[in-house]
Design an enzyme around this catalytic site. Structure first.
Site, short mmCIF file in Angstrom:
data_model
loop_
_atom_site.label_atom_id
_atom_site.label_comp_id
_atom_site.label_asym_id
_atom_site.label_seq_id
_atom_site.Cartn_x
_atom_site.Cartn_y
_atom_site.Cartn_z
N HIS A 1 -0.83 -21.03 -99.39
CA HIS A 1 -1.34 -21.64 -98.15
C HIS A 1 -0.32 -21.51 -97.01
O HIS A 1 0.34 -22.45 -96.62
CB HIS A 1 -1.85 -23.06 -98.33
CG HIS A 1 -1.01 -24.01 -99.11
ND1 HIS A 1 0.35 -24.18 -98.91
CD2 HIS A 1 -1.36 -24.90 -100.08
CE1 HIS A 1 0.80 -25.11 -99.72
NE2 HIS A 1 -0.20 -25.56 -100.45
N ASP B 1 -9.63 -23.76 -92.26
CA ASP B 1 -10.55 -24.89 -92.07
C ASP B 1 -10.34 -25.58 -90.72
O ASP B 1 -11.09 -26.49 -90.37
CB ASP B 1 -10.41 -25.90 -93.20
CG ASP B 1 -9.04 -26.57 -93.26
OD1 ASP B 1 -8.12 -26.14 -92.54
OD2 ASP B 1 -8.89 -27.52 -94.04
N HIS C 1 5.42 -24.84 -101.01
CA HIS C 1 6.05 -26.16 -101.11
C HIS C 1 7.56 -25.98 -101.20
O HIS C 1 8.21 -26.47 -102.12
CB HIS C 1 5.48 -26.95 -102.29
CG HIS C 1 4.06 -27.39 -102.07
ND1 HIS C 1 3.74 -28.51 -101.34
CD2 HIS C 1 2.89 -26.82 -102.46
CE1 HIS C 1 2.41 -28.63 -101.30
NE2 HIS C 1 1.88 -27.61 -101.96
N ASP D 1 -8.19 -24.33 -101.35
CA ASP D 1 -7.38 -25.51 -101.71
C ASP D 1 -8.32 -26.71 -101.90
O ASP D 1 -8.01 -27.84 -101.54
CB ASP D 1 -6.34 -25.80 -100.63
CG ASP D 1 -5.21 -26.72 -101.11
OD1 ASP D 1 -5.01 -26.82 -102.33
OD2 ASP D 1 -4.55 -27.34 -100.25
N HIS E 1 1.88 -33.55 -103.44
CA HIS E 1 2.35 -33.52 -104.82
C HIS E 1 3.23 -34.73 -105.11
O HIS E 1 3.91 -35.25 -104.21
CB HIS E 1 3.12 -32.23 -105.10
CG HIS E 1 2.26 -31.00 -105.10
ND1 HIS E 1 2.07 -30.21 -106.21
CD2 HIS E 1 1.52 -30.44 -104.11
CE1 HIS E 1 1.26 -29.22 -105.91
NE2 HIS E 1 0.91 -29.33 -104.64
N GLY F 1 -5.29 -31.45 -99.80
CA GLY F 1 -6.28 -30.43 -100.07
C GLY F 1 -7.37 -30.41 -99.01
O GLY F 1 -7.18 -30.91 -97.89
N ASN G 1 1.61 -24.01 -94.43
CA ASN G 1 1.61 -25.39 -94.94
C ASN G 1 2.70 -25.58 -95.99
O ASN G 1 2.85 -24.77 -96.90
CB ASN G 1 0.25 -25.75 -95.56
CG ASN G 1 -0.84 -25.79 -94.51
OD1 ASN G 1 -1.70 -24.92 -94.45
ND2 ASN G 1 -0.79 -26.78 -93.66
N ALA G 2 3.44 -26.67 -95.85
CA ALA G 2 4.46 -27.06 -96.85
C ALA G 2 5.48 -25.95 -97.07
O ALA G 2 5.84 -25.61 -98.19
CB ALA G 2 3.80 -27.47 -98.16
#
Length: 375
Positions: free
Chosen positions: A210, A242, A189, A268, A137, A303, A213-214
């Site tokens: 997610h 993934d 995030h 994502d 971002h 992503g 992540n973040a």
């Protein structure tokens, strides 16, 4: 729409596998399931399962939602993902200006008004995030909530709405207000402490964007946002399976820690899904695809090119999840999280006729929305 009868040799209704039935469909809804195998309009020989529901989709079909804020744009995204079994999605807006947020909201409202297949709402991923955990971002657009954002978030023509935010940068009272507006608040995030994250959950945050992540990691002396996500049984987590965003062992740990039904699959996904593109423009950067992984010129993951059918297969092959449970993670569980368990995520009388047909390799052979074949 006139009555349509489809003979399915085997289908998963969201709970059980059933053989040799005819689904009668009228006005996009399953009105009966019967054994009269002599009268039908179409026969599907593969396994039929509830259509996949993706609550975090940034792009597909060469389209990035932020850059193509139109009914045509979101329809192109849906058609790209329909090849992989997605029948409902929340186009996801990455942190951007308030003007872009307004245009995105207008596009979704128009798509819903025009009954564009599969568009059921919008996911605002930001802009009220943590700079320390911004990921891909743009820091320039990260900001506090203003009256302009509240005008957008207060709209009642956007379908289902998810807002991803960092609780350390948002007042608890703002989370309460979002919940009163019917918004599903997810933490993501964020570099928040466990205590701050828990305060947000107590205020009404119901999900985590997610997972892993973040967000601040689980540590012995500070559980962080990950610890909060895993410990709160009443919250749900989106998971990108993934193999790049989260190690498969960490995915398995999440499934072990969370109650069944509280982890759902998300992609994502970015513009290359459904195309042969290997790069695309992303704000002031370029994102490159290499070996299935998207990386920005500034180095971070940007992503994915994951699709829901692959996510389901990855759950079976790498997380050792039963096939039925993987299907639920792609359909039943996201439908429940978003508040649509009666119409979406199941194939029963009264539910929407949104389904995917899979072959023996669990690959998509056809996708149907409201009884109409899109792929």
């Amino acid at each position: 729409m006139s009555l349509q009868r489809i003979y399915v040799k085997q289908f998963f209704d969201g709970e059980s596998f059933i053989k040799n039935k005819v689904l009668s469909i009228e006005n996009s809804i399953i009105i009966s399931i019967d054994d009269d195998l002599q009268q039908y309009d179409e026969k599907l020989a593969g396994l039929v399962a509830p259509g996949f529901i993706d609550l975090q989709v940034n792009g597909g079909g060469g389209v990035l939602f932020n850059n193509t804020l139109s009914v045509e744009g979101v329809n192109a995204m849906l058609l790209a993902h329909a090849k992989y079994g997605t029948t409902a999605m929340l186009p996801t807006l990455i942190t951007d200006t308030v003007e872009v947020m307004q245009q995105a909201a207008d596009a979704i409202a128009a798509a819903i008004a025009q009954k564009v297949p599969g568009i059921i709402g919008i996911h605002f991923e930001g802009p009220h995030l943590s700079v320390a955990k911004k990921g891909a971002h743009s820091e320039a657009f990260i900001r506090p909530i203003s009256a302009q954002e509240w005008q957008i978030l207060s709209r009642q023509d956007l379908g289902k709405v998810i807002v991803t935010l960092a609780p350390e940068n948002v007042l608890t009272s703002d989370i309460v207000k979002m919940r009163e507006l019917g918004i599903h608040v997810c933490l993501g995030h964020t570099n928040a402490s466990y205590a701050v994250a828990q305060q947000a959950v107590d205020a009404g945050a119901t999900g985590f964007t997610h997972l892993y992540n973040a967000m601040s990691a689980l540590q012995g002396r500070e559980p962080g946002v990950v610890g909060c996500a895993l410990l709160n049984d009443n919250t749900s987590c989106g998971l990108i399976v993934d193999g790049y965003h989260v190690d498969f062992a960490s995915c398995r740990l999440a499934l072990k820690a969370k109650p069944k039904g509280k982890v759902f699959l998300v992609t994502d996904a970015m513009p290359p899904v459904g195309t042969k593109d290997t790069e695309f423009a992303f704000f002031d950067r370029t994102v490159y695809l290499h070996d299935g992984k998207l990386t920005s010129t500034t180095g971070e993951l940007a992503g994915s090119v994951l699709d829901m059918a692959t996510a389901v297969r990855n759950c079976v092959n790498y997380l050792h999840v039963p096939f039925s449970e993987a299907l639920k993670m792609a359909s039943v569980y996201p439908a429940k999280y978003i508040g649509l368990p009666a119409q979406y995520g199941r194939l029963v009388v009264g539910s929407r006729a949104d389904f995917v047909e899979l072959n023996d390799q669990q690959q998509v052979t056809s996708t149907w929305i409201g009884g109409a074949q899109l792929f």
